[in-house]
Design an enzyme around this catalytic site. Structure first.
Site, PDB file in Angstrom:
ATOM      1  N   HIS A   1      -9.245   1.712   4.707  1.00 17.54           N
ATOM      2  CA  HIS A   1      -7.967   1.863   5.408  1.00 17.54           C
ATOM      3  C   HIS A   1      -8.142   2.831   6.582  1.00 17.54           C
ATOM      4  O   HIS A   1      -8.883   3.799   6.480  1.00 17.54           O
ATOM      5  CB  HIS A   1      -6.890   2.380   4.447  1.00 17.54           C
ATOM      6  CG  HIS A   1      -5.533   2.301   5.061  1.00 17.54           C
ATOM      7  ND1 HIS A   1      -5.061   3.270   5.906  1.00 17.54           N
ATOM      8  CD2 HIS A   1      -4.574   1.334   4.992  1.00 17.54           C
ATOM      9  CE1 HIS A   1      -3.849   2.905   6.319  1.00 17.54           C
ATOM     10  NE2 HIS A   1      -3.532   1.742   5.783  1.00 17.54           N
TER      11      HIS A   1
ATOM     12  N   SER B   1       3.192  -2.144  10.206  1.00 22.38           N
ATOM     13  CA  SER B   1       4.639  -2.268  10.406  1.00 22.38           C
ATOM     14  C   SER B   1       5.171  -3.667  10.118  1.00 22.38           C
ATOM     15  O   SER B   1       6.131  -4.122  10.743  1.00 22.38           O
ATOM     16  CB  SER B   1       5.040  -1.806  11.812  1.00 22.38           C
ATOM     17  OG  SER B   1       4.658  -0.457  12.008  1.00 22.38           O
TER      18      SER B   1
ATOM     19  N   GLU C   1      -5.691  -4.739  10.459  1.00 18.66           N
ATOM     20  CA  GLU C   1      -4.657  -3.742  10.707  1.00 18.66           C
ATOM     21  C   GLU C   1      -4.925  -3.009  12.017  1.00 18.66           C
ATOM     22  O   GLU C   1      -5.698  -2.047  12.042  1.00 18.66           O
ATOM     23  CB  GLU C   1      -4.619  -2.731   9.554  1.00 18.66           C
ATOM     24  CG  GLU C   1      -4.281  -3.352   8.222  1.00 18.66           C
ATOM     25  CD  GLU C   1      -3.601  -2.348   7.308  1.00 18.66           C
ATOM     26  OE1 GLU C   1      -2.484  -2.645   6.863  1.00 18.66           O
ATOM     27  OE2 GLU C   1      -4.164  -1.270   7.068  1.00 18.66           O
TER      28      GLU C   1
ATOM     29  N   GLU D   1      -6.394   5.138   7.673  1.00 15.92           N
ATOM     30  CA  GLU D   1      -6.109   6.553   7.377  1.00 15.92           C
ATOM     31  C   GLU D   1      -7.309   7.213   6.705  1.00 15.92           C
ATOM     32  O   GLU D   1      -7.558   8.405   6.892  1.00 15.92           O
ATOM     33  CB  GLU D   1      -4.843   6.658   6.502  1.00 15.92           C
ATOM     34  CG  GLU D   1      -3.586   6.419   7.336  1.00 15.92           C
ATOM     35  CD  GLU D   1      -2.443   5.780   6.573  1.00 15.92           C
ATOM     36  OE1 GLU D   1      -2.429   5.816   5.333  1.00 15.92           O
ATOM     37  OE2 GLU D   1      -1.553   5.215   7.247  1.00 15.92           O
TER      38      GLU D   1
ATOM     39  N   GLY E   1       2.380   2.331  10.606  1.00 18.31           N
ATOM     40  CA  GLY E   1       3.348   3.413  10.436  1.00 18.31           C
ATOM     41  C   GLY E   1       4.061   3.808  11.720  1.00 18.31           C
ATOM     42  O   GLY E   1       4.741   4.820  11.771  1.00 18.31           O
TER      43      GLY E   1
ATOM     44  N   ASN F   1       0.880  -1.163   0.000  1.00 23.74           N
ATOM     45  CA  ASN F   1       0.000   0.000   0.000  1.00 23.74           C
ATOM     46  C   ASN F   1       0.921   1.218   0.000  1.00 23.74           C
ATOM     47  O   ASN F   1       1.520   1.547   1.011  1.00 23.74           O
ATOM     48  CB  ASN F   1      -0.886  -0.020   1.256  1.00 23.74           C
ATOM     49  CG  ASN F   1      -1.648   1.280   1.444  1.00 23.74           C
ATOM     50  OD1 ASN F   1      -1.819   2.057   0.504  1.00 23.74           O
ATOM     51  ND2 ASN F   1      -2.120   1.534   2.657  1.00 23.74           N
TER      52      ASN F   1
ATOM     53  N   LYS G   1       0.266   4.315  -0.304  1.00 28.86           N
ATOM     54  CA  LYS G   1      -0.268   5.555   0.279  1.00 28.86           C
ATOM     55  C   LYS G   1       0.041   6.728  -0.670  1.00 28.86           C
ATOM     56  O   LYS G   1       0.062   6.524  -1.870  1.00 28.86           O
ATOM     57  CB  LYS G   1       0.296   5.768   1.683  1.00 28.86           C
ATOM     58  CG  LYS G   1       0.189   4.484   2.527  1.00 28.86           C
ATOM     59  CD  LYS G   1       0.411   4.692   3.985  1.00 28.86           C
ATOM     60  CE  LYS G   1       0.242   3.350   4.701  1.00 28.86           C
ATOM     61  NZ  LYS G   1       0.310   3.459   6.143  1.00 28.86           N
TER      62      LYS G   1
HETATM   63  P1  PGA Z   1       2.836   0.277   7.517  1.00 29.44           P
HETATM   64  O1  PGA Z   1       1.404   0.519   6.868  1.00 29.44           O
HETATM   65  O2  PGA Z   1       3.325  -1.033   6.987  1.00 29.44           O
HETATM   66  O3  PGA Z   1       3.675   1.446   7.067  1.00 29.44           O
HETATM   67  O4  PGA Z   1       2.639   0.244   8.997  1.00 29.44           O
HETATM   68  C1  PGA Z   1       0.512  -0.536   6.745  1.00 29.44           C
HETATM   69  C2  PGA Z   1      -0.765  -0.036   6.133  1.00 29.44           C
HETATM   70  O5  PGA Z   1      -1.114   1.123   6.382  1.00 29.44           O
HETATM   71  O6  PGA Z   1      -1.435  -0.766   5.395  1.00 29.44           O
END
Ligand code: PGA
Length: 251
Positions: free
Chosen positions: A95, A213, A167, A97, A173, A9, A11
């Protein structure tokens, strides 16, 4: 046997020219690693370039969101048909976010999921608890509720095109990863919820990813867990070497 899916992903990262360079580099690195499906979910403007660069390889291309209406007065939005026509196969929906910064709710996540499935896209449906919910011991209830609400009205046949990405919001992140045991346990709760809604066979067949992560250092341990069928990877999907190590771990 259910499929393992490793999805990046990106982003809001990578321009079209960076996309072309990245995928051109990645194609030979993951060649022949066919024990998992490999997907890159990229910004809308990068999709056409990604599809072109990935042509003939084992890399599939996804979007990071989709609107729920087929067309209309929704300035700035993108429909499922638009995505489909340019070769998009997957779409990330819900997601954290989007939920956190753009007012996404289980209701809109559900509408987007149904629109994407109706257009023939595969959905990577994201859900997970926030830190306070984990600390108060209500993670299981939260993910069960999200699973039910986000999949409301999705038929058993359509469910075959759904991947769920568990998640935990506190792990995204942040460099904090759920332990393999936590990931396994909560993915198991989601699987049980799917069983209650669609039956045991559907629950055994559905791919449930872990995200938050996941990286080249911890992927192997996480992916070894019974209920973890892949990963949704943010930061570590922006480097071909790191992403390849994760794909390798899944193989
Ligand atoms: P990350 O993001 O691996 O940077 O923690 C995962 C995600 O948002 O799908």
């Amino acid at each position: 046997m259910r499929k393992t899916v490793i999805a990046g992903n990106w982003k809001m990262n990578m321009t079209p020219s960076a996309t072309k360079a990245f995928i051109t580099e990645l194609v030979p690195m993951v060649k022949g690693m066919d024990k998992c499906d490999i997907v890159l979910c990229v910004p809308y403007v990068d999709i056409a370039t990604a599809v072109e660069a990935a042509k003939g390889s084992n890399i599939h291309v996804g979007a990071e969101n989709v609107h729920f209406a087929p067309s209309g007065a929704y300035t700035g939005e993108i429909s499922a048909d638009m995505l489909k026509e340019i070769g998009t196969e997957y779409v990330v929906i819900g997601h954290s976010e989007r939920r956190q910064y753009f007012g996404e709710t289980d209701e809109t996540v559900n509408l987007r999921t149904k629109a994407a499935l109706a257009a023939g896209l595969k959905v990577i449906l994201c859900l997970g608890e926030v830190k306070e919910q984990r600390l108060s011991g209500i993670t299981d209830e939260v993910v069960a509720m999200q699973t039910k609400l986000d999949l409301a009205g999705v038929s058993a046949e359509e469910l075959k095109n759904v991947i769920i990405a568990y998640e935990p919001v506190w792990a995204i992140g942040t460099g904090l990863t759920a332990t393999p045991e936590q990931a396994d346990e909560t993915c198991g709760v989601i699987r049980k919820t799917v069983a209650a809604l669609y039956g045991d066979k559907a629950a055994q067949d559905i791919t449930i990813q872990y995200g938050g992560s996941m990286n080249d250092g911890n992927a192997k341990e996480l992916l070894a867990k019974e209920n973890v069928d892949g990963g949704l990877i943010g930061g570590a999907s922006l480097k071909t070497e790191k992403f390849t190590v994760i794909v390798k771990a899944a193989n």
